[in-house]
Scaffold this motif. Structure first.
Motif, PDB file in Angstrom:
ATOM      1  N   VAL A 255       0.848  -1.194   0.000  1.00  0.00           N
ATOM      2  CA  VAL A 255       0.000   0.000   0.000  1.00  0.00           C
ATOM      3  C   VAL A 255       0.884   1.245   0.000  1.00  0.00           C
ATOM      4  O   VAL A 255       1.739   1.405   0.870  1.00  0.00           O
ATOM      5  CB  VAL A 255      -0.929   0.017   1.238  1.00  0.00           C
ATOM      6  N   ARG A 256       0.670   2.120  -0.975  1.00  0.00           N
ATOM      7  CA  ARG A 256       1.456   3.351  -1.060  1.00  0.00           C
ATOM      8  C   ARG A 256       0.778   4.465  -0.275  1.00  0.00           C
ATOM      9  O   ARG A 256      -0.434   4.658  -0.364  1.00  0.00           O
ATOM     10  CB  ARG A 256       1.628   3.782  -2.516  1.00  0.00           C
ATOM     11  N   ASN A 257       1.597   5.202   0.478  1.00  0.00           N
ATOM     12  CA  ASN A 257       1.085   6.343   1.232  1.00  0.00           C
ATOM     13  C   ASN A 257       2.245   7.277   1.553  1.00  0.00           C
ATOM     14  O   ASN A 257       3.002   7.031   2.488  1.00  0.00           O
ATOM     15  CB  ASN A 257       0.389   5.888   2.508  1.00  0.00           C
ATOM     16  N   CYS A 258       2.365   8.343   0.751  1.00  0.00           N
ATOM     17  CA  CYS A 258       3.450   9.303   0.952  1.00  0.00           C
ATOM     18  C   CYS A 258       2.966  10.576   1.641  1.00  0.00           C
ATOM     19  O   CYS A 258       3.608  11.626   1.550  1.00  0.00           O
ATOM     20  CB  CYS A 258       4.097   9.652  -0.393  1.00  0.00           C
ATOM     21  N   ALA A 259       1.827  10.493   2.322  1.00  0.00           N
ATOM     22  CA  ALA A 259       1.326  11.642   3.073  1.00  0.00           C
ATOM     23  C   ALA A 259       2.284  11.965   4.210  1.00  0.00           C
ATOM     24  O   ALA A 259       2.903  11.063   4.792  1.00  0.00           O
ATOM     25  CB  ALA A 259      -0.063  11.343   3.609  1.00  0.00           C
ATOM     26  N   PRO A 260       2.438  13.238   4.564  1.00  0.00           N
ATOM     27  CA  PRO A 260       3.378  13.628   5.622  1.00  0.00           C
ATOM     28  C   PRO A 260       3.217  12.853   6.917  1.00  0.00           C
ATOM     29  O   PRO A 260       4.205  12.383   7.499  1.00  0.00           O
ATOM     30  CB  PRO A 260       3.072  15.113   5.814  1.00  0.00           C
TER      31      PRO A 260
END
Length: 318
Positions: free
Chosen positions: A95-100
């Protein structure tokens, strides 16, 4: 062991790095825990000073193994650790998640897993189109200012994506897939090297196909990464790769039967635009065998023979 200057990072890295996707365990061979831990120990003993990992490698298992071994050996300060952010392994899915907020949490978890207070090379694992890269980079810059990470990099980014990220911070490391059977990133690697980035390749042995261990088409389980991530384990590419392996067999015989893995790694490491080749060996025997390949180098004639075979059999595929 041979070492190279790693871009503009001021680091000097071993030309082979230990990859730990397989050591993490999910989607790869099912080795005993002690075997995996011993693979990490042997890498340090053989002179490898660069270890690559990620929280996505079985939900932090690989990171925890690394942290445990390096602490027990008392060698953390001598090692260069690469880990990543932006991708997690949740319920068997990536699962991709590049949120701060996600990156801040992942960094703290990685620091705990690795039993360290800093990460040498911190890479965005995969691009995340749902989050503005400016927000991701500002988070990484914040972590760098805090001393929690030392150098920022990217993996699996295209050139335009790297350039966009570079508008918001310094990109010092680029990690693409690259091997004799996967060369589509080569021009971008040359460009990145020219920009002063340290380039480290993954899949450097084509997930094992360049070791000669797979001479017949193999049906891997659906959960095995070789069944989904690497197209050269499927026809029609598999048979084409076997033609290249035959040339490697000949070169091996001429060199007193050196392992094919050593030929493949030297082909990669001897490229001027490659700083280090990541290899996911999961046992002491394989780590030692791979490292022994850095006691010698391919001749220009041997490289030319390999390149000719790649062009003949894999043109348009690799």
């Amino acid at each position: 062991m041979r070492y190279k200057e790693f871009g503009k990072t001021s680091l000097k890295v071993s030309e082979v790095a230990l990859g730990t996707w397989g050591i993490g365990g999910a989607g790869w061979d099912d080795n005993q825990e002690e075997t995996r831990l011993d693979a990490i120990r042997s890498a340090v003993e053989c002179g490898i000073n660069l270890i690559d990992t990620a929280p996505a490698y079985n939900s932090g298992v690989a990171e925890r193994y690394i942290g445990s071994v390096l602490k027990d050996m008392g060698v953390r300060e001598k090692m260069i650790i690469t880990t990543k952010c932006g991708t997690e392994f949740i319920d068997g899915a990536y699962v991709r998640n590049c949120a701060p907020e996600a990156i801040l949490r992942q960094c703290e978890e990685s620091l705990r897993n690795l039993q360290t207070d800093y990460i040498d090379l911190y890479l965005i694992h995969w691009p995340d189109a749902s989050v503005p890269i400016a927000e991701t980079m500002e988070t990484l810059n914040q972590l760098k200012r805090q001393g929690k990470i030392r150098h920022i990099g990217v993996s699996n980014f295209g050139r335009e994506q790297i350039e966009e990220a570079g508008r918001y911070g310094s990109i010092e490391v680029y990690q693409p897939q690259y091997s004799m059977v996967f060369r589509s990133n080569e021009e971008q690697m040359k460009w990145a090297c020219g920009q002063g980035m340290g380039v480290m390749t993954y899949g450097s042995l084509g997930a094992g196909i360049l070791t000669g261990a797979f001479r017949q088409l193999t049906a891997f389980a659906a959960s095995d990464n070789r069944s989904r991530f690497y197209k050269h384990f499927q026809e029609p590419m598999f048979s084409k790769v076997m033609k290249v392996v035959e040339v490697m067999d000949r070169l091996s015989a001429e060199r007193n039967n050196v392992p094919l893995s050593q030929i493949a790694l030297n082909w990669c490491a001897q490229k001027s635009f490659v700083g280090s080749c990541i290899v996911g060996a999961q046992s002491r025997r394989k780590v030692e065998e791979n490292c022994a390949g850095f006691e010698w180098m391919l001749t220009e004639k041997e490289v030319a023979a390999l390149d000719a075979a790649i062009e003949q059999y894999l043109e348009g595929d690799a």
